[in-house]
Design a protein around this motif. Structure first.
Motif, mmCIF file in Angstrom:
data_model
loop_
_atom_site.group_PDB
_atom_site.id
_atom_site.type_symbol
_atom_site.label_atom_id
_atom_site.label_comp_id
_atom_site.label_asym_id
_atom_site.label_seq_id
_atom_site.Cartn_x
_atom_site.Cartn_y
_atom_site.Cartn_z
ATOM 1 N N UNK A 25 0.835 -1.209 0.000
ATOM 2 C CA UNK A 25 0.000 0.000 0.000
ATOM 3 C C UNK A 25 0.867 1.256 0.000
ATOM 4 N N UNK A 26 1.933 1.250 0.765
ATOM 5 C CA UNK A 26 2.825 2.414 0.815
ATOM 6 C C UNK A 26 3.483 2.658 -0.537
ATOM 7 N N UNK A 27 3.876 1.589 -1.208
ATOM 8 C CA UNK A 27 4.497 1.726 -2.538
ATOM 9 C C UNK A 27 3.475 2.187 -3.577
ATOM 10 N N UNK A 28 2.257 1.678 -3.480
ATOM 11 C CA UNK A 28 1.199 2.102 -4.411
ATOM 12 C C UNK A 28 0.915 3.591 -4.221
ATOM 13 N N UNK A 29 0.876 4.029 -2.980
ATOM 14 C CA UNK A 29 0.630 5.449 -2.698
ATOM 15 C C UNK A 29 1.643 6.336 -3.416
ATOM 16 N N UNK A 30 2.884 5.862 -3.499
ATOM 17 C CA UNK A 30 3.928 6.613 -4.185
ATOM 18 C C UNK A 30 3.676 6.761 -5.676
ATOM 19 N N UNK A 31 2.873 5.907 -6.245
ATOM 20 C CA UNK A 31 2.534 5.981 -7.671
ATOM 21 C C UNK A 31 1.384 6.945 -7.936
ATOM 22 N N UNK A 32 0.562 7.173 -6.935
ATOM 23 C CA UNK A 32 -0.606 8.044 -7.094
ATOM 24 C C UNK A 32 -0.177 9.507 -7.130
ATOM 25 N N UNK A 33 -0.895 10.284 -7.900
ATOM 26 C CA UNK A 33 -0.632 11.716 -7.950
ATOM 27 C C UNK A 33 -1.442 12.437 -6.887
ATOM 28 N N UNK A 34 -1.229 13.716 -6.786
ATOM 29 C CA UNK A 34 -1.965 14.524 -5.813
ATOM 30 C C UNK A 34 -3.462 14.419 -6.075
ATOM 31 N N UNK A 35 -4.221 14.155 -5.027
ATOM 32 C CA UNK A 35 -5.669 14.055 -5.144
ATOM 33 C C UNK A 35 -6.172 12.749 -5.726
ATOM 34 N N UNK A 36 -5.303 11.746 -5.854
ATOM 35 C CA UNK A 36 -5.718 10.477 -6.450
ATOM 36 C C UNK A 36 -5.827 9.364 -5.408
ATOM 37 N N UNK A 37 -6.668 8.390 -5.720
ATOM 38 C CA UNK A 37 -6.821 7.191 -4.903
ATOM 39 C C UNK A 37 -6.490 5.997 -5.796
ATOM 40 N N UNK A 38 -5.432 5.284 -5.443
ATOM 41 C CA UNK A 38 -5.019 4.083 -6.175
ATOM 42 C C UNK A 38 -5.302 2.869 -5.314
ATOM 43 N N UNK A 39 -5.497 1.732 -5.944
ATOM 44 C CA UNK A 39 -5.661 0.500 -5.186
ATOM 45 C C UNK A 39 -5.151 -0.688 -5.971
ATOM 46 N N UNK A 40 -4.828 -1.737 -5.232
ATOM 47 C CA UNK A 40 -4.265 -2.942 -5.813
ATOM 48 C C UNK A 40 -5.355 -3.819 -6.422
#
Length: 109
Positions: A25-40
Motif C-alpha cells: 500500500x505504501x508503494x502504491x501510494x507513491x505511484x498516485x498523484x496529488x488528489x488520487x486514490x489508487x488501489x491494488x
C-alpha cells in the motif's frame, strides 16, 4: 493528499501495523498523484464495484515487491465519471454517499 488501498494480512503491535500488505500500500501510494486514490488488484477484486467507480492504471513495478502489481484508480469527478454516482456534485459528496450506503463500510477511529 493521495491514498492507496491494499488487502492482505497484517500484524498489529502496539498500535502500529506491519506486513507485506502495508508495504505494498505504501508503494502504491507513491505511484498516485496529488488528489488520487489508487488501489491494488486484491482490493479491486474485494470491493463492490457498483459503489466505487474505477479504472485500470496498468501494471507497475514496486520497490522491494517481487513481480509487477496491477493497479487501479478512482477517476476524478472532473474526468466525466459522475454518471457512476448519480447525484454527486463533488468527490466529497460521492465518498459520503458510498460510505453511507455501504452496509460493509468500516469507520476508522
Amino acid at each position: 493528499i493521495r491514498a492507496a488501498v491494499n488487502v492482505g494480512e497484517v500484524r498489529i503491535d502496539g498500535g502500529d501495523v506491519f506486513g507485506e500488505a502495508v508495504n505494498i500500500a505504501a508503494r502504491i501510494e507513491g505511484k498516485a498523484g496529488a488528489g488520487e486514490i489508487y488501489f491494488s488488484e486484491s482490493a479491486y477484486l474485494s470491493m463492490t464495484k457498483s459503489e466505487v467507480p474505477s479504472e485500470e492504471v496498468g501494471y507497475a513495478e514496486l520497490k522491494g515487491i517481487p513481480g509487477k502489481v496491477r493497479l487501479y484508480r478512482v477517476p476524478r469527478a472532473s474526468e466525466g465519471r459522475r454518471e457512476n454516482f448519480p447525484g454527486c456534485t463533488a468527490w466529497g459528496d460521492c465518498a459520503a454517499i458510498a460510505r453511507r450506503d455501504s452496509p460493509t463500510s468500516m469507520k476508522a477511529d
